[in-house]
Design a protein around this motif. Structure first.
Motif, short mmCIF file in Angstrom:
data_model
loop_
_atom_site.label_atom_id
_atom_site.label_comp_id
_atom_site.label_asym_id
_atom_site.label_seq_id
_atom_site.Cartn_x
_atom_site.Cartn_y
_atom_site.Cartn_z
N ALA A 14 35.10 41.59 -1.53
CA ALA A 14 35.36 42.76 -2.38
C ALA A 14 36.85 42.90 -2.67
N LEU A 15 37.68 42.67 -1.62
CA LEU A 15 39.13 42.78 -1.79
C LEU A 15 39.64 41.74 -2.77
N VAL A 16 39.13 40.52 -2.65
CA VAL A 16 39.53 39.44 -3.58
C VAL A 16 39.16 39.82 -5.00
N GLY A 17 37.98 40.41 -5.15
CA GLY A 17 37.54 40.84 -6.48
C GLY A 17 38.45 41.89 -7.07
N ILE A 18 38.88 42.83 -6.23
CA ILE A 18 39.79 43.88 -6.68
C ILE A 18 41.14 43.27 -7.09
N ILE A 19 41.65 42.36 -6.27
CA ILE A 19 42.93 41.71 -6.57
C ILE A 19 42.85 40.95 -7.89
N ASP A 20 41.74 40.21 -8.07
CA ASP A 20 41.57 39.45 -9.31
C ASP A 20 41.53 40.39 -10.51
N SER A 21 40.86 41.53 -10.36
CA SER A 21 40.76 42.49 -11.46
C SER A 21 42.13 43.06 -11.80
N VAL A 22 42.92 43.37 -10.75
CA VAL A 22 44.26 43.91 -10.98
C VAL A 22 45.14 42.88 -11.66
N GLN A 23 45.07 41.62 -11.19
CA GLN A 23 45.88 40.56 -11.79
C GLN A 23 45.48 40.33 -13.23
N SER A 24 44.18 40.37 -13.51
CA SER A 24 43.69 40.18 -14.87
C SER A 24 44.19 41.30 -15.78
N ALA A 25 44.16 42.53 -15.25
CA ALA A 25 44.64 43.67 -16.04
C ALA A 25 46.13 43.55 -16.32
N ASN A 26 46.89 43.08 -15.31
CA ASN A 26 48.33 42.93 -15.48
C ASN A 26 48.68 41.84 -16.48
N ASN A 27 47.78 40.88 -16.68
CA ASN A 27 48.03 39.77 -17.58
C ASN A 27 47.63 40.07 -19.02
N VAL A 28 47.04 41.22 -19.26
CA VAL A 28 46.61 41.57 -20.61
C VAL A 28 47.85 41.86 -21.47
N VAL A 29 47.89 41.22 -22.63
CA VAL A 29 48.98 41.42 -23.58
C VAL A 29 48.66 42.64 -24.43
N THR A 30 49.55 43.61 -24.42
CA THR A 30 49.33 44.85 -25.15
C THR A 30 50.53 45.17 -26.02
#
Length: 258
Positions: A14-30
């Motif tokens: 679950a923690l790995v999933g959360i970290i991956d989600s946070v990293q993915s969100a941080n990588n979004v170009v806006t």
């Protein structure tokens, strides 16, 4: 003991999933918000020492965007217009960026030696112009040097970069750019998204040394010659076309002999 290990494992997953989600969100170009862009415009105009009240009022009115939904490409056009309205060399440069086939692209030296905000966005304007003029090599060189996070239209930057890579048959680079545009960029206009998906499908099916690739290389040679881009690059591409055709003919002959 077994139950404890199971719970620990589940927690780790679950923690790995959360970290991956946070990293993915941080990588979004806006793209920056209208407020952020307007603030940067105000700072830039102030740095130019503009005191003409009429000019300042016109610029302020143009950037009253809080209640408007404005596309990234429109924001870029507005920004370039603001640069031109207070800087004569920029105005002359923009006027020289004509899409007529017999009109050469202007020298971009005027864009050098400026602040980062001006330079990044004017380079994006210039790269977009070169792509629209079908000068894909030159456009790709300009756009590849830009960070999407430094411009007001990151979706436009990635889109026109992908167009260049698609036209130049840069399969792996093009697919990587399209992946970023389609999966990690917010606010992508529908027209960009639709065309990007078509380019992605096209590049995925492109096979090296196929008749399809050879045909596209031949069209690219024609494009280069029409732009007056002869020389070693075209000669090398022509040699590759001949070599690929020879390989196909040889393969067909071998198949016919068996």
């Amino acid at each position: 003991m077994m139950r404890t290990l199971t719970l620990l494992l589940a927690g780790t997953v679950a923690l790995v999933g959360i970290i991956d989600s946070v990293q993915s969100a941080n990588n979004v170009v806006t793209a920056p918000s209208a407020t952020e862009t307007r603030t940067k415009v105000q700072h830039w105009v102030a740095a130019q020492g503009i005191t003409d009240k009429a000019v300042l009022k016109r610029i302020g009115k143009a950037w009253a965007l809080d209640k408007q939904a404005v596309s990234g490409s429109r924001v870029l056009d507005m920004l370039v217009g603001t640069f031109a309205s207070v800087d004569a060399p920029t105005q002359a440069f923009i006027e020289a960026c004509k899409l007529e086939a017999d009109t050469p692209a202007p020298d971009a030296k005027v864009l050098q030696g400026k602040d980062a905000f001006y330079t990044a966005n004017m380079q994006l304007f210039y790269g977009r112009y070169l792509a629209q003029k079908q000068m894909y090599d030159e456009s790709l060189e300009v756009l590849s040097a830009l960070d999407p996070k430094t411009v007001v239209d990151p979706a436009g930057l990635l889109y026109f970069k992908a167009v260049c890579e698609h036209q130049l048959l840069k399969k792996s680079e093009g697919l990587a750019t399209l992946r970023t545009l389609l999966q990690n960029t917010s606010g992508v206009p529908l027209r960009y998204k639709t065309t990007a998906e078509l380019m992605q499908h096209d590049l995925q099916g492109l096979k090296k040394d196929s008749l399809d690739e050879i045909s596209r290389k031949m069209k690219d040679v024609e494009r280069r010659l029409e732009l007056g881009r002869g020389g070693q690059r075209v000669q090398k591409q022509e040699d590759e076309i001949v070599a690929s055709l020879d390989a196909i003919i040889e393969k067909l002959e071998q198949q016919g002999g068996t």
